[in-house]
Write an enzyme that holds these catalytic residues in place. Structure first.
Site, PDB file in Angstrom:
ATOM      1  N   LYS A  33       1.196  54.172 -30.826  1.00 50.76           N
ATOM      2  CA  LYS A  33       0.226  53.823 -31.882  1.00 50.76           C
ATOM      3  C   LYS A  33      -0.045  55.027 -32.792  1.00 50.76           C
ATOM      4  O   LYS A  33      -0.285  54.868 -33.985  1.00 50.76           O
ATOM      5  CB  LYS A  33      -1.090  53.312 -31.283  1.00 50.76           C
ATOM      6  CG  LYS A  33      -1.000  51.935 -30.634  1.00 50.76           C
ATOM      7  CD  LYS A  33      -0.530  50.853 -31.592  1.00 50.76           C
ATOM      8  CE  LYS A  33      -0.674  49.461 -30.978  1.00 50.76           C
ATOM      9  NZ  LYS A  33       0.000  48.414 -31.773  1.00 50.76           N
ATOM     10  N   TYR A  85      -3.556  53.404 -21.249  1.00 47.80           N
ATOM     11  CA  TYR A  85      -2.836  53.036 -22.483  1.00 47.80           C
ATOM     12  C   TYR A  85      -1.551  53.885 -22.630  1.00 47.80           C
ATOM     13  O   TYR A  85      -0.561  53.448 -23.197  1.00 47.80           O
ATOM     14  CB  TYR A  85      -3.747  53.172 -23.707  1.00 47.80           C
ATOM     15  CG  TYR A  85      -3.309  52.316 -24.878  1.00 47.80           C
ATOM     16  CD1 TYR A  85      -3.110  50.940 -24.709  1.00 47.80           C
ATOM     17  CD2 TYR A  85      -3.088  52.855 -26.139  1.00 47.80           C
ATOM     18  CE1 TYR A  85      -2.698  50.148 -25.768  1.00 47.80           C
ATOM     19  CE2 TYR A  85      -2.680  52.062 -27.200  1.00 47.80           C
ATOM     20  CZ  TYR A  85      -2.488  50.714 -27.002  1.00 47.80           C
ATOM     21  OH  TYR A  85      -2.073  49.931 -28.065  1.00 47.80           O
TER      22      TYR A  85
HETATM   23  P1  NAD Z   1       0.416  39.155 -28.123  1.00 53.01           P
HETATM   24  O1  NAD Z   1       1.096  39.267 -26.802  1.00 53.01           O
HETATM   25  O2  NAD Z   1      -0.097  37.841 -28.496  1.00 53.01           O
HETATM   26  O3  NAD Z   1       1.380  39.696 -29.273  1.00 53.01           O
HETATM   27  C1  NAD Z   1       2.363  40.677 -29.072  1.00 53.01           C
HETATM   28  C2  NAD Z   1       3.603  40.179 -29.789  1.00 53.01           C
HETATM   29  O4  NAD Z   1       4.622  41.181 -29.775  1.00 53.01           O
HETATM   30  C3  NAD Z   1       4.207  38.925 -29.157  1.00 53.01           C
HETATM   31  O5  NAD Z   1       4.271  37.894 -30.105  1.00 53.01           O
HETATM   32  C4  NAD Z   1       5.599  39.374 -28.755  1.00 53.01           C
HETATM   33  O6  NAD Z   1       6.578  38.359 -28.895  1.00 53.01           O
HETATM   34  C5  NAD Z   1       5.831  40.485 -29.772  1.00 53.01           C
HETATM   35  N1  NAD Z   1       6.963  41.347 -29.415  1.00 53.01           N
HETATM   36  C6  NAD Z   1       7.102  42.147 -28.317  1.00 53.01           C
HETATM   37  N2  NAD Z   1       8.308  42.730 -28.332  1.00 53.01           N
HETATM   38  C7  NAD Z   1       8.949  42.309 -29.464  1.00 53.01           C
HETATM   39  C8  NAD Z   1      10.215  42.551 -30.042  1.00 53.01           C
HETATM   40  N3  NAD Z   1      11.128  43.341 -29.437  1.00 53.01           N
HETATM   41  N4  NAD Z   1      10.532  41.951 -31.218  1.00 53.01           N
HETATM   42  C9  NAD Z   1       9.649  41.124 -31.829  1.00 53.01           C
HETATM   43  N5  NAD Z   1       8.436  40.857 -31.331  1.00 53.01           N
HETATM   44  C10 NAD Z   1       8.088  41.443 -30.159  1.00 53.01           C
HETATM   45  O7  NAD Z   1      -0.743  40.263 -28.094  1.00 53.01           O
HETATM   46  P2  NAD Z   1      -1.738  40.819 -29.232  1.00 53.01           P
HETATM   47  O8  NAD Z   1      -2.840  41.439 -28.470  1.00 53.01           O
HETATM   48  O9  NAD Z   1      -2.016  39.764 -30.217  1.00 53.01           O
HETATM   49  O10 NAD Z   1      -0.880  41.998 -29.897  1.00 53.01           O
HETATM   50  C11 NAD Z   1      -0.584  42.065 -31.281  1.00 53.01           C
HETATM   51  C12 NAD Z   1      -0.814  43.472 -31.811  1.00 53.01           C
HETATM   52  O11 NAD Z   1      -2.202  43.770 -31.746  1.00 53.01           O
HETATM   53  C13 NAD Z   1      -0.097  44.587 -31.059  1.00 53.01           C
HETATM   54  O12 NAD Z   1       0.374  45.552 -31.981  1.00 53.01           O
HETATM   55  C14 NAD Z   1      -1.204  45.195 -30.226  1.00 53.01           C
HETATM   56  O13 NAD Z   1      -0.945  46.531 -29.916  1.00 53.01           O
HETATM   57  C15 NAD Z   1      -2.356  45.055 -31.203  1.00 53.01           C
HETATM   58  N6  NAD Z   1      -3.705  45.201 -30.634  1.00 53.01           N
HETATM   59  C16 NAD Z   1      -4.122  44.377 -29.643  1.00 53.01           C
HETATM   60  C17 NAD Z   1      -5.421  44.516 -29.134  1.00 53.01           C
HETATM   61  C18 NAD Z   1      -5.917  43.625 -28.017  1.00 53.01           C
HETATM   62  O14 NAD Z   1      -6.893  43.984 -27.371  1.00 53.01           O
HETATM   63  N7  NAD Z   1      -5.330  42.472 -27.793  1.00 53.01           N
HETATM   64  C19 NAD Z   1      -6.263  45.508 -29.646  1.00 53.01           C
HETATM   65  C20 NAD Z   1      -5.799  46.345 -30.681  1.00 53.01           C
HETATM   66  C21 NAD Z   1      -4.509  46.170 -31.160  1.00 53.01           C
HETATM   67  C1  IMJ Z   2      -2.947  47.894 -22.977  1.00 47.42           C
HETATM   68  C2  IMJ Z   2      -2.673  48.763 -21.921  1.00 47.42           C
HETATM   69  C3  IMJ Z   2      -3.684  49.514 -21.322  1.00 47.42           C
HETATM   70  C4  IMJ Z   2      -4.988  49.415 -21.771  1.00 47.42           C
HETATM   71  C5  IMJ Z   2      -5.251  48.544 -22.817  1.00 47.42           C
HETATM   72  C6  IMJ Z   2      -4.238  47.768 -23.424  1.00 47.42           C
HETATM   73  N1  IMJ Z   2      -6.424  48.224 -23.466  1.00 47.42           N
HETATM   74  C7  IMJ Z   2      -6.188  47.309 -24.449  1.00 47.42           C
HETATM   75  C8  IMJ Z   2      -4.822  46.985 -24.444  1.00 47.42           C
HETATM   76  C9  IMJ Z   2      -7.723  48.785 -23.105  1.00 47.42           C
HETATM   77  C10 IMJ Z   2      -7.195  46.768 -25.386  1.00 47.42           C
HETATM   78  C11 IMJ Z   2      -4.124  45.996 -25.349  1.00 47.42           C
HETATM   79  N2  IMJ Z   2      -3.458  46.687 -26.454  1.00 47.42           N
HETATM   80  C12 IMJ Z   2      -4.303  47.340 -27.433  1.00 47.42           C
HETATM   81  C13 IMJ Z   2      -2.077  46.771 -26.602  1.00 47.42           C
HETATM   82  O1  IMJ Z   2      -1.622  47.356 -27.566  1.00 47.42           O
HETATM   83  C14 IMJ Z   2      -1.158  46.179 -25.597  1.00 47.42           C
HETATM   84  C15 IMJ Z   2       0.157  46.441 -25.613  1.00 47.42           C
HETATM   85  C16 IMJ Z   2       1.093  46.014 -24.604  1.00 47.42           C
HETATM   86  C17 IMJ Z   2       0.776  45.187 -23.541  1.00 47.42           C
HETATM   87  C18 IMJ Z   2       1.763  44.834 -22.609  1.00 47.42           C
HETATM   88  C19 IMJ Z   2       1.476  43.992 -21.391  1.00 47.42           C
HETATM   89  C20 IMJ Z   2       2.699  43.290 -20.877  1.00 47.42           C
HETATM   90  C21 IMJ Z   2       3.948  44.105 -20.945  1.00 47.42           C
HETATM   91  N3  IMJ Z   2       4.075  45.048 -21.909  1.00 47.42           N
HETATM   92  C22 IMJ Z   2       3.061  45.343 -22.796  1.00 47.42           C
HETATM   93  N4  IMJ Z   2       3.342  46.153 -23.837  1.00 47.42           N
HETATM   94  C23 IMJ Z   2       2.390  46.475 -24.725  1.00 47.42           C
HETATM   95  O2  IMJ Z   2       4.866  43.899 -20.145  1.00 47.42           O
END
Ligand code: NAD
Ligand code: IMJ
Length: 257
Positions: A165, A158
């Site tokens: 975060k 991460y």
């Molecule tokens: P996702 O890829 O669907 O959403 C990420 C969004 O970020 C996309 O819509 C992308 O367009 C937007 N984004 C990236 N750069 C941007 C910029 N410069 N300006 C505007 N928008 C931008 O993935 P997700 O998993 O739904 O992520 C949403 C949130 O949830 C993030 O903050 C992520 O860290 C958090 N999150 C995700 C998980 C998981 O496991 N998927 C777990 C905990 C928290």
């Molecule tokens: C992301 C990276 C490493 C480990 C991770 C994650 N785990 C989880 C996530 C275990 C759950 C997803 N997460 C919580 C995120 O916030 C992801 C952020 C993210 C993901 C990408 C992938 C594609 C890219 N840039 C990204 N930037 C942020 O090019």
């Protein structure tokens, strides 16, 4: 009891039907809120097309381009919200970004520009949103962001996103303190791993999901719908006494030693 009728809710971060923001938008709509959404502008307009198709059944009042790194688009987005609605009640911040090559390997390998970019998009944008939303929330409001356990504990790969975060979660507290007197509440949801564009693009997500299924008290992962329900709760009057908190929606994983 959970009634958001007549509330204006702007949801950022929808990329596709797996996005956590999409789960949140659906629950806010179901609770009766008027919706606005953004899409990430790109040259071919792919995100715009996808987002328009997806949100069409929810009859959004606003579909606006916004890249949080673009000051002009940010200002235009909030101007358009002010013009259409006059007041904003709910703002969902559901976006993050780090260059993929730094979501693996040694944390210390992250260069200054990649560090800044990730912190700017993933953490500073919440502060930017709060400042721009403040004048539109004269009657109070609710701001909700999405975080992950990797901002509090070291999680494999991460890396720089964990540092972002951590900054995001502390921003929730400072913003809650600043905006509380205006009855604007600011909270975060720390979600367990969910398969989305942002999580599937990285290695090891399936291992994390398997670990949740083995170790989390509920022995399963969580869904977009469960995160959406918590967001709707936090934005409703049912949560009128809650601000500055990070609520874990993670099947209980965070409590385990
Ligand atoms: P996702 O890829 O669907 O959403 C990420 C969004 O970020 C996309 O819509 C992308 O367009 C937007 N984004 C990236 N750069 C941007 C910029 N410069 N300006 C505007 N928008 C931008 O993935 P997700 O998993 O739904 O992520 C949403 C949130 O949830 C993030 O903050 C992520 O860290 C958090 N999150 C995700 C998980 C998981 O496991 N998927 C777990 C905990 C928290
Ligand atoms: C992301 C990276 C490493 C480990 C991770 C994650 N785990 C989880 C996530 C275990 C759950 C997803 N997460 C919580 C995120 O916030 C992801 C952020 C993210 C993901 C990408 C992938 C594609 C890219 N840039 C990204 N930037 C942020 O090019």
């Amino acid at each position: 009891m959970l009634d958001l009728t007549g509330k204006n809710a702007f949801v950022t971060g929808i990329a596709n039907n797996r996005s956590i923001a999409w789960g949140i938008a659906q629950q806010l709509h179901q609770a009766g809120a008027n919706l606005g959404v953004n899409y990430m502008p790109d040259e071919k307009g792919r995100y715009e097309k996808k987002v328009r198709q997806l949100v069409d059944p929810l009859n959004p009042d606003l579909i606006l381009p916004c890249d949080v790194q673009d000051d002009k688009l940010m200002e235009e987005m909030f101007n358009a919200i002010a013009q259409k609605w006059g007041k904003l009640d709910i703002l969902i911040h559901c976006l993050a970004f780090a260059d993929k090559e730094y979501l693996m390997g040694d944390y210390s390998s992250v260069p200054r520009d990649a560090f800044s970019k990730s912190l700017e998009i993933s953490a500073y944008s919440l502060t930017d949103f709060a400042r721009l939303a403040k004048p539109l929330m004269q009657e109070g409001g609710s701001i909700v962001t999405l975080s992950y356990l990797g901002g509090v504990k070291v999680m494999p790969n991460y890396n720089v996103m964990g540092v972002a975060k951590s900054a995001l979660e502390m921003s929730v507290r400072y913003l809650a303190s600043e905006l509380g007197p205006q009855n604007i509440r600011v909270n975060g949801i720390s979600a367990g791993p969910i398969r989305t564009l942002a999580s599937s693009a990285i290695g090891g997500i399936l291992d994390m999901i398997r670990m949740m299924e083995e170790k989390a008290p509920l022995r399963r992962t969580v869904t977009q719908e469960e995160v959406g329900n918590t967001a709707a709760f936090l934005c409703s009057d049912l949560a009128s006494g809650i601000t500055g908190q990070i609520i874990y929606v993670d099947a209980g994983y965070e409590i385990m030693g």
